[in-house]
Design a protein around this motif. Structure first.
Motif, PDB file in Angstrom:
ATOM      1  N   ALA A   6      11.097 -18.639  11.620  1.00  0.00           N
ATOM      2  CA  ALA A   6      11.216 -17.645  12.591  1.00  0.00           C
ATOM      3  C   ALA A   6       9.738 -17.245  12.929  1.00  0.00           C
ATOM      4  N   VAL A   7       9.014 -16.826  12.101  1.00  0.00           N
ATOM      5  CA  VAL A   7       7.796 -16.558  12.394  1.00  0.00           C
ATOM      6  C   VAL A   7       6.978 -17.651  12.991  1.00  0.00           C
ATOM      7  N   ALA A   8       7.108 -18.752  12.774  1.00  0.00           N
ATOM      8  CA  ALA A   8       6.277 -19.887  13.269  1.00  0.00           C
ATOM      9  C   ALA A   8       6.842 -20.147  14.746  1.00  0.00           C
ATOM     10  N   THR A   9       7.975 -19.788  15.080  1.00  0.00           N
ATOM     11  CA  THR A   9       8.293 -19.897  16.549  1.00  0.00           C
ATOM     12  C   THR A   9       8.234 -18.948  17.193  1.00  0.00           C
ATOM     13  N   GLY A  10       7.767 -17.747  16.707  1.00  0.00           N
ATOM     14  CA  GLY A  10       7.289 -16.543  17.412  1.00  0.00           C
ATOM     15  C   GLY A  10       7.929 -15.091  17.072  1.00  0.00           C
ATOM     16  N   THR A  11       8.764 -15.279  16.408  1.00  0.00           N
ATOM     17  CA  THR A  11       9.459 -13.810  16.136  1.00  0.00           C
ATOM     18  C   THR A  11       8.216 -13.098  15.197  1.00  0.00           C
ATOM     19  N   ARG A  12       8.030 -12.028  15.681  1.00  0.00           N
ATOM     20  CA  ARG A  12       6.997 -11.199  14.775  1.00  0.00           C
ATOM     21  C   ARG A  12       7.808 -10.317  13.906  1.00  0.00           C
ATOM     22  N   VAL A  13       7.259 -10.284  12.538  1.00  0.00           N
ATOM     23  CA  VAL A  13       8.057  -9.518  11.527  1.00  0.00           C
ATOM     24  C   VAL A  13       6.782  -8.388  10.913  1.00  0.00           C
ATOM     25  N   VAL A  14       7.312  -7.295  10.961  1.00  0.00           N
ATOM     26  CA  VAL A  14       6.764  -6.158  10.205  1.00  0.00           C
ATOM     27  C   VAL A  14       7.603  -5.517   9.237  1.00  0.00           C
ATOM     28  N   CYS A  15       7.310  -5.507   7.902  1.00  0.00           N
ATOM     29  CA  CYS A  15       7.919  -4.852   6.876  1.00  0.00           C
ATOM     30  C   CYS A  15       7.701  -3.452   6.843  1.00  0.00           C
ATOM     31  N   ALA A  16       8.617  -2.893   6.435  1.00  0.00           N
ATOM     32  CA  ALA A  16       8.602  -1.384   6.066  1.00  0.00           C
ATOM     33  C   ALA A  16       8.973  -1.057   4.918  1.00  0.00           C
ATOM     34  N   ASP A  17       8.218   0.016   4.270  1.00  0.00           N
ATOM     35  CA  ASP A  17       8.923   0.609   2.843  1.00  0.00           C
ATOM     36  C   ASP A  17       8.458  -0.365   1.843  1.00  0.00           C
ATOM     37  N   ARG A  18       8.918  -1.624   2.069  1.00  0.00           N
ATOM     38  CA  ARG A  18       8.526  -2.657   0.738  1.00  0.00           C
ATOM     39  C   ARG A  18       7.845  -3.753   1.700  1.00  0.00           C
ATOM     40  N   SER A  19       7.018  -4.737   0.730  1.00  0.00           N
ATOM     41  CA  SER A  19       6.403  -5.850   1.476  1.00  0.00           C
ATOM     42  C   SER A  19       7.269  -6.957   0.965  1.00  0.00           C
ATOM     43  N   ALA A  20       7.350  -7.999   1.509  1.00  0.00           N
ATOM     44  CA  ALA A  20       8.147  -9.381   1.482  1.00  0.00           C
ATOM     45  C   ALA A  20       7.196 -10.157   0.565  1.00  0.00           C
ATOM     46  N   THR A  21       8.112 -10.935  -0.430  1.00  0.00           N
ATOM     47  CA  THR A  21       7.257 -11.853  -1.336  1.00  0.00           C
ATOM     48  C   THR A  21       7.663 -13.296  -0.347  1.00  0.00           C
ATOM     49  N   GLY A  22       6.486 -14.155  -0.809  1.00  0.00           N
ATOM     50  CA  GLY A  22       6.753 -15.751   0.063  1.00  0.00           C
ATOM     51  C   GLY A  22       6.297 -15.401   1.391  1.00  0.00           C
ATOM     52  N   LEU A  23       5.829 -14.313   1.844  1.00  0.00           N
ATOM     53  CA  LEU A  23       5.735 -14.455   3.370  1.00  0.00           C
ATOM     54  C   LEU A  23       4.581 -13.392   3.756  1.00  0.00           C
ATOM     55  N   LYS A  24       3.300 -13.925   4.317  1.00  0.00           N
ATOM     56  CA  LYS A  24       2.501 -12.757   4.875  1.00  0.00           C
ATOM     57  C   LYS A  24       2.854 -12.333   6.125  1.00  0.00           C
ATOM     58  N   THR A  25       3.189 -10.844   6.015  1.00  0.00           N
ATOM     59  CA  THR A  25       3.426 -10.200   7.166  1.00  0.00           C
ATOM     60  C   THR A  25       2.754  -8.895   7.288  1.00  0.00           C
ATOM     61  N   ASP A  26       2.781  -8.264   8.432  1.00  0.00           N
ATOM     62  CA  ASP A  26       2.078  -6.667   8.345  1.00  0.00           C
ATOM     63  C   ASP A  26       3.184  -5.937   7.396  1.00  0.00           C
ATOM     64  N   ALA A  27       2.666  -4.804   7.090  1.00  0.00           N
ATOM     65  CA  ALA A  27       3.418  -4.175   6.268  1.00  0.00           C
ATOM     66  C   ALA A  27       2.997  -2.597   6.251  1.00  0.00           C
ATOM     67  N   VAL A  28       4.220  -1.892   6.358  1.00  0.00           N
ATOM     68  CA  VAL A  28       4.043  -0.436   6.248  1.00  0.00           C
ATOM     69  C   VAL A  28       4.733   0.239   4.911  1.00  0.00           C
ATOM     70  N   VAL A  29       3.596   0.821   4.063  1.00  0.00           N
ATOM     71  CA  VAL A  29       4.311   1.218   2.895  1.00  0.00           C
ATOM     72  C   VAL A  29       3.481   2.359   2.494  1.00  0.00           C
ATOM     73  N   VAL A  30       4.001   3.098   1.348  1.00  0.00           N
ATOM     74  CA  VAL A  30       3.229   4.079   0.988  1.00  0.00           C
ATOM     75  C   VAL A  30       2.876   3.583  -0.706  1.00  0.00           C
ATOM     76  N   ASP A  31       1.778   4.626  -0.854  1.00  0.00           N
ATOM     77  CA  ASP A  31       1.260   4.049  -2.463  1.00  0.00           C
ATOM     78  C   ASP A  31       2.112   4.597  -3.551  1.00  0.00           C
ATOM     79  N   ASN A  32       3.225   3.778  -3.709  1.00  0.00           N
ATOM     80  CA  ASN A  32       4.239   4.360  -4.868  1.00  0.00           C
ATOM     81  C   ASN A  32       3.673   4.282  -5.987  1.00  0.00           C
ATOM     82  N   ARG A  33       3.011   3.508  -6.480  1.00  0.00           N
ATOM     83  CA  ARG A  33       2.248   3.292  -7.675  1.00  0.00           C
ATOM     84  C   ARG A  33       1.396   4.913  -8.003  1.00  0.00           C
ATOM     85  N   GLY A  34       0.613   4.830  -7.102  1.00  0.00           N
ATOM     86  CA  GLY A  34      -0.367   6.187  -7.103  1.00  0.00           C
ATOM     87  C   GLY A  34       0.153   7.304  -7.302  1.00  0.00           C
ATOM     88  N   SER A  35       1.389   7.378  -6.353  1.00  0.00           N
ATOM     89  CA  SER A  35       2.099   8.728  -6.078  1.00  0.00           C
ATOM     90  C   SER A  35       3.022   8.856  -7.320  1.00  0.00           C
TER      91      SER A  35
END
Lengths: 333, 333
Positions: free
Chosen positions: B139-168
């Motif tokens: 999907a990403v290769a054919t043009g669907t942009r993906v942004v992860c939120a809350d968690r990041s995805a494994t096995g795929l490099k995408t943008d992500a928006v998360v919080v510093d869970n560990r630090g918190s």
DNA sequence: TACCAAGCTGACAACGATGTCGACAGGAGT
DNA sequence: ACTCCTGTCGACATCGTTGTCAGCTTGGTA
């Protein structure tokens, strides 16, 4: 960016026609297993996925397998539960869900409806804002099924799933009166919202039935935020002859009222909320079931989509008066 | 049921070609005002509305003005707020939103993603479930942009928006230690959820830093429902050497824990919730901002859709430790 | 051998919209 | 009178898919 592969690409790679690819993709019979395997190989190697946009266009009498849900505000817990239930049903039916918020704005509502219908949704679950919904007639006439939830729409005959708001408010007031209250305040959201109007009417009816004159001094309308409600409650308490009991028209108002409420004043609020039972005193509520509402509305919608053309009907779901303490505080008489 | 009118119908009625109708509908120049008026009359009289399904097909390089959002559960207040923020941004950008729930099921997640991409969504906001997301590469290769939120995805490099869970989590534990606690329990959701794993790691790190050995006897994983958490807490309190403080991995667990918590035991919970401040004692929380997360993710997504092709980035949003009382109960030392 | 049925496959048109390009009218400039 | 615009409009092809129908094999039968 490589372009999305099409059937033509798959067909070329597999050495067949696009029609054969179509048959394989849709699992239709009449393709030799060996040919199908070749096609499947090509599909995998190219990463082909059927384009439903083109498909929906070609199969015109057919459904788009897309329904819309349009509500006040996705972030509202009641609406979110309702939406979640709708999504579950839609999924079972093989449809996807377009979601939109009207934010109580008729203009925005029309725009979203228009964006939905121009994408040929099969049906719409609508939590209508105030005002006429005659603009939906066109959509309904050309095949978009509409089911209203929570409130019914004016100017348009559709199916609807609601609760008995008037009766529930009536019962709640009777409950307070039975506990000895005679000075019962009403704090509520905008009166032009259908559910709110019904609830207020139930409040008035119950008072009249008990022979208690309604006093505008202890009635507030148009409270949108919890803070509005807190301020209104605080103000009311500062006046002469404050109420001994309060009916809150919905959960948000209930929360706001509670923050300003002195011990010893009774409270019944519409809408259950998380933690209502863990507060001190726990809050007595008129509980609705948003999941039942959503799934009932969705089932109704899909039965319409699948051809049910009986006259529009309104389903009235029950509410429960959950006595937890705050509504059972006795009045002075 | 009358069929939906098409441009051809409008063209016939107005006595012009479909191309002229198209120009009028899209507000393009080069049509005489008088002709345009005739077309407009025909449009109104027939109730014509542009068919975006056909439109999207024809304008192939173009966008479908549709984005998807796929989350665990629409009914979850955190997710609902996030979704609402995404919808707001999408609307500003003229797009509609397809919504779906994965319910923590990787199979369902794949199915929904597939249903979305086959409808040619321009982009996807994804709250990934556990497991690999390599299946999104196509999907990403054919043009669907993906942004992860809350968690990041494994096995795929995408943008992500998360919080510093560990630090918190780390900060929360340090906070409890500073109040004299040394026996601090951890109660949490499934450890294979990325955020939960991070939070647990922060818990361990903070203990290690303070020289406190971690004790598996006061750690529980896999709590999905509030009732699970209540039961787990109750069980833990019945054992020898119960904890004097508790960290809850998320709001649901925090609620459940609180119901079983004796007075005098400290509690810090991830996720703020309505009424946390009105409880007695009010609950100390690690607050995230779902609206900021959703709108940040959405803005990131649209900037990608509009051509930003810089390397994927991860935005880390701040959390706030909101001290309300329950986390400031002093420990025994 | 001739013929037919059944199974498999492909050519073509169509869904409803839009991009391209050319047709045509009328006016200005030479 | 001729060109050359400019402004308005329509014919045609096309997007990716599927419905229709005809064509081709193959094998069996008369």
């Amino acid at each position: 960016m490589p372009a999305r592969p099409t059937m033509k690409d798959v067909a070329r790679q597999a050495g067949v026609s696009t029609m054969t690819v179509s048959r394989v993709v849709n699992g239709e019979p009449g393709v030799m297993p060996e040919t199908a395997a070749r096609v499947h190989r090509a599909i995998r190697s190219l990463g082909y996925q059927r384009d439903d946009v083109a498909r929906q266009l070609r199969r015109k009498g057919q459904l788009t397998q897309t329904v819309g849900i349009l509500l006040d505000n996705v972030a509202d817990p009641f609406m979110a539960s309702l939406a979640s239930a709708v999504e579950d049903v839609a999924r079972q039916q093989g449809s996807v869900v377009l979601i939109g918020s009207s934010r109580d704005d008729p203009v925005r509502e029309r725009e979203v409806v228009s964006a939905f219908t121009s994408r040929r949704i099969d049906g719409l679950i609508l939590i209508p804002v105030a005002g006429s919904h005659r603009f939906l007639r066109n959509a309904v006439a050309t095949g978009t099924r509409v089911v209203c939830a929570d409130r019914s729409a004016t100017g348009l005959k559709t199916d609807a799933v609601v609760v008995d708001n008037r009766g529930s408010a009536n019962r709640a007031i009777a409950h307070l009166i039975a506990h000895g209250h005679r000075r019962i305040a009403y704090l509520g959201d905008r009166l032009d919202i259908w559910t709110i109007e019904e609830r207020y009417a139930g409040y008035l009816t119950a008072l009249a039935y008990a022979g208690i004159p309604a006093d505008p001094a202890i009635v507030r309308h148009g409270l949108r935020l919890a803070d509005d409600a807190t301020a209104a409650m605080t103000g009311m308490l500062a006046e002469a002859d404050p109420p001994t009991a309060v009916l809150a028209s919905n959960g948000i108002v209930g929360l706001g009222v509670r923050a300003a409420l002195p011990a010893g004043t009774a409270l019944v609020s519409f809408d259950d909320f998380l933690l209502a039972a863990q507060l001190d005193p726990p809050v007595t509520v008129i509980a609705q079931d948003p999941v039942a509402m959503g799934s009932t509305a969705a089932h109704l919608l899909f039965s319409r989509i699948h051809g049910d053309s009986s006259p529009p009907r309104t389903v009235v779901l029950p509410t429960r008066l959950v006595a937890r303490g705050s509504g059972e505080i006795s009045g002075p008489y």
